[in-house]
Motif scaffolding. Structure first.
Motif, PDB file in Angstrom:
ATOM      1  N   LEU A 138       0.757  -1.434   0.024  1.00 46.04           N
ATOM      2  CA  LEU A 138       0.236  -0.006  -0.138  1.00 46.04           C
ATOM      3  C   LEU A 138       0.796   1.350  -0.061  1.00 46.04           C
ATOM      4  O   LEU A 138       0.664   2.160  -0.721  1.00 46.04           O
ATOM      5  CB  LEU A 138      -0.988  -0.066   1.279  1.00 46.04           C
ATOM      6  N   GLU A 139       1.858   1.184   1.067  1.00 43.83           N
ATOM      7  CA  GLU A 139       2.872   2.511   1.001  1.00 43.83           C
ATOM      8  C   GLU A 139       3.550   2.524  -0.369  1.00 43.83           C
ATOM      9  O   GLU A 139       3.596   3.799  -0.834  1.00 43.83           O
ATOM     10  CB  GLU A 139       3.712   2.144   2.356  1.00 43.83           C
ATOM     11  N   TYR A 140       4.036   1.521  -1.144  1.00 44.25           N
ATOM     12  CA  TYR A 140       4.661   1.656  -2.394  1.00 44.25           C
ATOM     13  C   TYR A 140       3.785   2.173  -3.355  1.00 44.25           C
ATOM     14  O   TYR A 140       4.269   2.970  -4.138  1.00 44.25           O
ATOM     15  CB  TYR A 140       5.057   0.259  -2.881  1.00 44.25           C
ATOM     16  N   GLY A 141       2.706   1.801  -3.460  1.00 42.07           N
ATOM     17  CA  GLY A 141       1.659   2.746  -4.326  1.00 42.07           C
ATOM     18  C   GLY A 141       1.420   4.012  -4.091  1.00 42.07           C
ATOM     19  O   GLY A 141       1.020   4.795  -5.300  1.00 42.07           O
ATOM     20  N   GLU A 142       1.478   4.206  -2.740  1.00 43.45           N
ATOM     21  CA  GLU A 142       1.136   5.690  -2.444  1.00 43.45           C
ATOM     22  C   GLU A 142       2.226   6.793  -2.594  1.00 43.45           C
ATOM     23  O   GLU A 142       1.848   7.787  -3.034  1.00 43.45           O
ATOM     24  CB  GLU A 142       0.366   5.885  -1.079  1.00 43.45           C
ATOM     25  N   THR A 143       3.523   6.119  -2.677  1.00 41.10           N
ATOM     26  CA  THR A 143       4.648   7.029  -2.505  1.00 41.10           C
ATOM     27  C   THR A 143       5.428   6.983  -3.974  1.00 41.10           C
ATOM     28  O   THR A 143       6.441   7.665  -3.998  1.00 41.10           O
ATOM     29  CB  THR A 143       5.496   6.693  -1.417  1.00 41.10           C
ATOM     30  N   ASN A 144       5.114   6.099  -4.780  1.00 38.25           N
ATOM     31  CA  ASN A 144       5.959   5.993  -5.993  1.00 38.25           C
ATOM     32  C   ASN A 144       5.118   6.437  -7.139  1.00 38.25           C
ATOM     33  O   ASN A 144       4.122   6.537  -7.081  1.00 38.25           O
ATOM     34  CB  ASN A 144       6.411   4.484  -5.997  1.00 38.25           C
ATOM     35  N   LYS A 145       5.758   6.464  -8.284  1.00 39.24           N
ATOM     36  CA  LYS A 145       5.083   6.918  -9.630  1.00 39.24           C
ATOM     37  C   LYS A 145       3.862   5.915 -10.145  1.00 39.24           C
ATOM     38  O   LYS A 145       3.055   6.477 -10.857  1.00 39.24           O
ATOM     39  CB  LYS A 145       6.164   7.040 -10.677  1.00 39.24           C
ATOM     40  N   ASN A 146       4.144   4.646  -9.500  1.00 40.77           N
ATOM     41  CA  ASN A 146       3.018   3.748  -9.868  1.00 40.77           C
ATOM     42  C   ASN A 146       1.791   4.087  -9.180  1.00 40.77           C
ATOM     43  O   ASN A 146       1.924   4.317  -8.101  1.00 40.77           O
ATOM     44  CB  ASN A 146       3.350   2.495  -9.625  1.00 40.77           C
ATOM     45  N   LYS A 147       0.576   3.926  -9.987  1.00 41.78           N
ATOM     46  CA  LYS A 147      -0.666   4.027  -9.074  1.00 41.78           C
ATOM     47  C   LYS A 147      -0.954   2.921  -8.385  1.00 41.78           C
ATOM     48  O   LYS A 147      -0.593   1.756  -8.649  1.00 41.78           O
ATOM     49  CB  LYS A 147      -1.819   4.236 -10.409  1.00 41.78           C
ATOM     50  N   ARG A 148      -1.931   2.967  -7.677  1.00 42.40           N
ATOM     51  CA  ARG A 148      -2.357   1.593  -6.621  1.00 42.40           C
ATOM     52  C   ARG A 148      -2.835   0.575  -7.554  1.00 42.40           C
ATOM     53  O   ARG A 148      -2.372  -0.564  -7.335  1.00 42.40           O
ATOM     54  CB  ARG A 148      -3.272   2.311  -5.567  1.00 42.40           C
ATOM     55  N   SER A 149      -3.575   1.060  -8.700  1.00 39.77           N
ATOM     56  CA  SER A 149      -3.841  -0.049  -9.331  1.00 39.77           C
ATOM     57  C   SER A 149      -3.049  -0.867  -9.995  1.00 39.77           C
ATOM     58  O   SER A 149      -2.985  -2.045 -10.238  1.00 39.77           O
ATOM     59  CB  SER A 149      -5.039   0.649 -10.205  1.00 39.77           C
ATOM     60  N   ASP A 150      -1.893  -0.137 -10.506  1.00 41.12           N
ATOM     61  CA  ASP A 150      -0.892  -0.654 -11.333  1.00 41.12           C
ATOM     62  C   ASP A 150      -0.223  -1.673 -10.192  1.00 41.12           C
ATOM     63  O   ASP A 150       0.318  -2.849 -10.721  1.00 41.12           O
ATOM     64  CB  ASP A 150       0.387   0.339 -11.799  1.00 41.12           C
ATOM     65  N   VAL A 151       0.182  -1.355  -8.932  1.00 42.93           N
ATOM     66  CA  VAL A 151       0.861  -2.047  -8.112  1.00 42.93           C
ATOM     67  C   VAL A 151      -0.020  -3.563  -7.854  1.00 42.93           C
ATOM     68  O   VAL A 151       0.349  -4.594  -7.952  1.00 42.93           O
ATOM     69  CB  VAL A 151       0.906  -1.412  -6.705  1.00 42.93           C
ATOM     70  N   ASP A 152      -1.286  -3.175  -7.676  1.00 45.76           N
ATOM     71  CA  ASP A 152      -2.210  -4.290  -7.367  1.00 45.76           C
ATOM     72  C   ASP A 152      -2.334  -5.273  -8.600  1.00 45.76           C
ATOM     73  O   ASP A 152      -2.262  -6.654  -8.354  1.00 45.76           O
ATOM     74  CB  ASP A 152      -3.721  -3.860  -7.179  1.00 45.76           C
ATOM     75  N   GLU A 153      -2.351  -4.781  -9.788  1.00 48.67           N
ATOM     76  CA  GLU A 153      -2.300  -5.688 -11.091  1.00 48.67           C
ATOM     77  C   GLU A 153      -0.896  -6.279 -11.303  1.00 48.67           C
ATOM     78  O   GLU A 153      -1.057  -7.711 -11.432  1.00 48.67           O
ATOM     79  CB  GLU A 153      -2.625  -4.709 -12.085  1.00 48.67           C
ATOM     80  N   ALA A 154      -0.016  -5.797 -10.842  1.00 50.34           N
ATOM     81  CA  ALA A 154       1.591  -6.227 -10.616  1.00 50.34           C
ATOM     82  C   ALA A 154       1.351  -7.325  -9.854  1.00 50.34           C
ATOM     83  O   ALA A 154       1.904  -8.593  -9.983  1.00 50.34           O
ATOM     84  CB  ALA A 154       2.370  -5.490 -10.513  1.00 50.34           C
ATOM     85  N   MET A 155       1.006  -7.362  -8.567  1.00 50.27           N
ATOM     86  CA  MET A 155       0.931  -8.479  -7.512  1.00 50.27           C
ATOM     87  C   MET A 155      -0.022  -9.808  -7.919  1.00 50.27           C
ATOM     88  O   MET A 155       0.354 -10.583  -7.772  1.00 50.27           O
ATOM     89  CB  MET A 155       0.228  -7.755  -6.354  1.00 50.27           C
ATOM     90  N   HIS A 156      -1.141  -9.238  -8.672  1.00 49.42           N
ATOM     91  CA  HIS A 156      -1.903 -10.254  -9.340  1.00 49.42           C
ATOM     92  C   HIS A 156      -1.314 -11.168 -10.236  1.00 49.42           C
ATOM     93  O   HIS A 156      -1.348 -12.502 -10.359  1.00 49.42           O
ATOM     94  CB  HIS A 156      -3.118  -9.623  -9.776  1.00 49.42           C
ATOM     95  N   LEU A 157      -0.515 -10.412 -11.040  1.00 47.04           N
ATOM     96  CA  LEU A 157       0.309 -11.026 -12.237  1.00 47.04           C
ATOM     97  C   LEU A 157       1.426 -11.944 -11.757  1.00 47.04           C
ATOM     98  O   LEU A 157       1.462 -13.195 -12.003  1.00 47.04           O
ATOM     99  CB  LEU A 157       0.932 -10.105 -13.222  1.00 47.04           C
ATOM    100  N   ILE A 158       2.262 -11.479 -10.751  1.00 51.65           N
ATOM    101  CA  ILE A 158       3.088 -12.291  -9.994  1.00 51.65           C
ATOM    102  C   ILE A 158       2.683 -13.491  -9.264  1.00 51.65           C
ATOM    103  O   ILE A 158       2.999 -14.682  -9.444  1.00 51.65           O
ATOM    104  CB  ILE A 158       3.866 -11.441  -8.986  1.00 51.65           C
ATOM    105  N   ALA A 159       1.445 -13.439  -8.517  1.00 48.34           N
ATOM    106  CA  ALA A 159       0.673 -14.516  -7.751  1.00 48.34           C
ATOM    107  C   ALA A 159       0.144 -15.500  -8.803  1.00 48.34           C
ATOM    108  O   ALA A 159       0.440 -16.801  -8.745  1.00 48.34           O
ATOM    109  CB  ALA A 159      -0.286 -14.026  -7.083  1.00 48.34           C
ATOM    110  N   SER A 160      -0.198 -15.041 -10.016  1.00 48.44           N
ATOM    111  CA  SER A 160      -0.603 -15.916 -10.876  1.00 48.44           C
ATOM    112  C   SER A 160       0.170 -16.775 -11.761  1.00 48.44           C
ATOM    113  O   SER A 160       0.077 -18.036 -11.764  1.00 48.44           O
ATOM    114  CB  SER A 160      -1.525 -15.236 -12.116  1.00 48.44           C
ATOM    115  N   LYS A 161       1.454 -15.963 -12.002  1.00 53.61           N
ATOM    116  CA  LYS A 161       2.488 -16.865 -12.594  1.00 53.61           C
ATOM    117  C   LYS A 161       3.112 -17.946 -11.809  1.00 53.61           C
ATOM    118  O   LYS A 161       3.394 -18.878 -12.145  1.00 53.61           O
ATOM    119  CB  LYS A 161       3.642 -15.434 -13.019  1.00 53.61           C
ATOM    120  N   SER A 162       3.149 -17.564 -10.323  1.00 53.00           N
ATOM    121  CA  SER A 162       3.829 -18.250  -9.495  1.00 53.00           C
ATOM    122  C   SER A 162       2.889 -19.559  -9.474  1.00 53.00           C
ATOM    123  O   SER A 162       3.639 -20.751  -9.278  1.00 53.00           O
ATOM    124  CB  SER A 162       4.191 -17.680  -8.124  1.00 53.00           C
ATOM    125  N   HIS A 163       1.830 -19.421  -9.107  1.00 55.40           N
ATOM    126  CA  HIS A 163       0.798 -20.767  -8.950  1.00 55.40           C
ATOM    127  C   HIS A 163       0.871 -21.505 -10.488  1.00 55.40           C
ATOM    128  O   HIS A 163       0.748 -22.719 -10.297  1.00 55.40           O
ATOM    129  CB  HIS A 163      -0.539 -20.284  -8.710  1.00 55.40           C
TER     130      HIS A 163
END
Length: 442
Positions: A138-163
């Motif tokens: 959450l902090e990363y999404g709030e304090t960096n250039k990426n939007k919160r939605s971009d961070v969430d989407e990246a996390m979803h992609l990472i989890a999906s790929k790992s599974h």
């Protein structure tokens, strides 16, 4: 004279299981299987081992002795290690340094939680680890250039790929693929993390055997030896816990600055050894800028971008499982198999270097750089492929061990389960129970 190079010459691991799933199996059984496999891989017996570092969580003080005594009562030093999630890597760190040098009830997170609570209130009913990493995201999404939605989407992609990658790993606790949509819709654990973002606590073991260059040459292990070119262990800085720090950060509590520090050091080590490739250099440079788990989110808003770097080929902690004491060594096993080229369907093409990153919340991070050294192949005169000793490829087939396997590696001086000439009946029965269909009947 102190050795200046260290190599992984043997690895072994067990299937990772949900805790309590196997009522008749305890940690000594897991230790026996993983260590036996690693010794078989290295083509040595326990008598050749001069030092052991054993990592574990939630066991008594000398659990390492209890586990390894099954293979031998040889009076070697056995050091027990507990460093939270990086316990296995910390044990690997100790073992490597023992070779390099020529030797062969308080909650540890209380300060972290108190500091985090000053930034984002702790939720008592939610698990603490997902809170720490969730708040960091959450902090990363709030304090960096990426939007919160971009961070969430990246996390979803990472989890999906790992599974999805876990479907190719026979050692994984979970072997089911997961789409991005399934990750999003899974039960919420702590914002923004769902159940499919989180690693399950697991039972299991893994083992790695570290040796000097002289040992590798003497025992004709060159073709299978993987060099640990550089390795760094670091703890937290004042950015995470200094009470006087005006700006408190959930990212720092999650290990960002100790990862940056370790990355700078490992980059310097690797450069000084002239052994870092362009890809490893770019990865380590990214580590220096951000913590690794945040780096994976950087610029990864599309699957195509994320797929540029092979990450978590085993399925990662979220699907392979997370037995805290074994995780770092399981990572070592996967990277060793990858650099040997044994991984078949999940093999990374032309792999010559690999980077391992393991964080233990509360103050421990270990980063290791592994290298396949072409020149050491010449040391392999008389070498026999370990897969012939196993009778299968352990990188792609998860099987148990037999009495015959234990006989090959057990100390000739004796052990808790008997002499090589005859294992105790109780141990025989245990082998049957532990390894089921994966083990020949004794």
């Amino acid at each position: 004279m102190a050795a200046n190079k260290t190599f992984v010459i043997g690895v072994g691991m067990t299937h990772f299981d949900k805790p309590g799933r196997k009522a008749d199996v305890d940690y000594p059984d897991y230790v026996l299987e993983a260590a036996t496999k690693a010794l078989l891989d290295a083509n040595i017996s326990y008598d050749a081992v001069q030092f052991a570092a054993v990592g574990y969580i939630n066991a008594d003080s000398t659990a390492g002795q209890r586990g390894l005594y099954q293979l031998g009562l040889t009076q070697i030093p056995i050091v027990n290690v507990n460093n939270n999630c990086s316990t296995g890597s910390a044990a690997l760190f100790l073992a490597r340094n023992a070779v390099l040098s020529g030797q062969a009830e308080r909650n540890p997170l209380d300060w972290a939680l108190q500091t985090m609570n000053d930034v984002r209130p702790v939720v008592p009913e939610a698990p603490f680890t997902p809170q720490i990493f969730g708040n960091a995201a959450l902090e990363y999404g709030e304090t960096n250039k990426n939007k919160r939605s971009d961070v969430d989407e990246a996390m979803h992609l990472i989890a999906s790929k790992s599974h999805t990658q876990s479907t190719l790993n026979p050692y994984a606790q979970f072997n089911q693929p997961a789409t991005v949509e399934q990750v999003k819709k899974a039960r919420k654990v702590f914002e923004p993390m769902t159940l499919l973002h989180c690693s399950p606590t697991s039972d299991g073991a893994a083992c790695a055997i570290i040796a000097s260059e002289a040992f590798v040459k003497k025992h004709n292990l060159g073709p299978q030896a993987i060099e640990i070119t550089a390795q760094v262990m670091a703890t937290d800085s004042t950015l995470a816990f200094d009470p006087k720090q005006e700006t408190k950060s959930c990212l720092e509590i999650a290990g960002a600055d100790m990862t940056r520090a370790a990355a700078r050091k490992i980059y310097a080590q690797a450069e000084s050894l002239h052994a870092i490739s362009k890809s490893a250099s770019s990865m380590t440079a990214s580590l220096e800028t951000n913590s690794l788990h945040m780096t994976l989110l950087e610029g990864s808003s599309t699957a195509a971008q994320y797929n540029k770097i092979p990450v978590n080929t085993s399925g990662g902690l979220i699907s392979k499982g997370h037995p805290l004491g074994a995780t770092g060594l399981a990572q070592c096993a996967e990277l060793t198999w990858q650099l040997r080229g044994w991984c078949d369907a999940r093999q990374v093409a032309n792999a010559t270097r690999a980077l391992q990153h393991n964080v233990g919340l509360g103050g421990a991070v270990v980063i290791s750089l592994y290298t396949k050294v072409a020149g050491i192949q010449q040391f392999g005169n008389g070498w026999k492929d370990p897969r012939e000793r196993f009778g299968y490829n352990p990188a792609v087939s998860c099987r148990g061990i037999t009495e015959a396997d234990v006989r090959k590696v057990i100390s000739k001086k004796g052990s808790l389960i008997g002499l090589p000439a005859g294992l105790h009946q109780a141990a025989k029965e245990k082998l049957k129970v532990v390894h089921g269909s994966g083990t020949a009947k004794l």
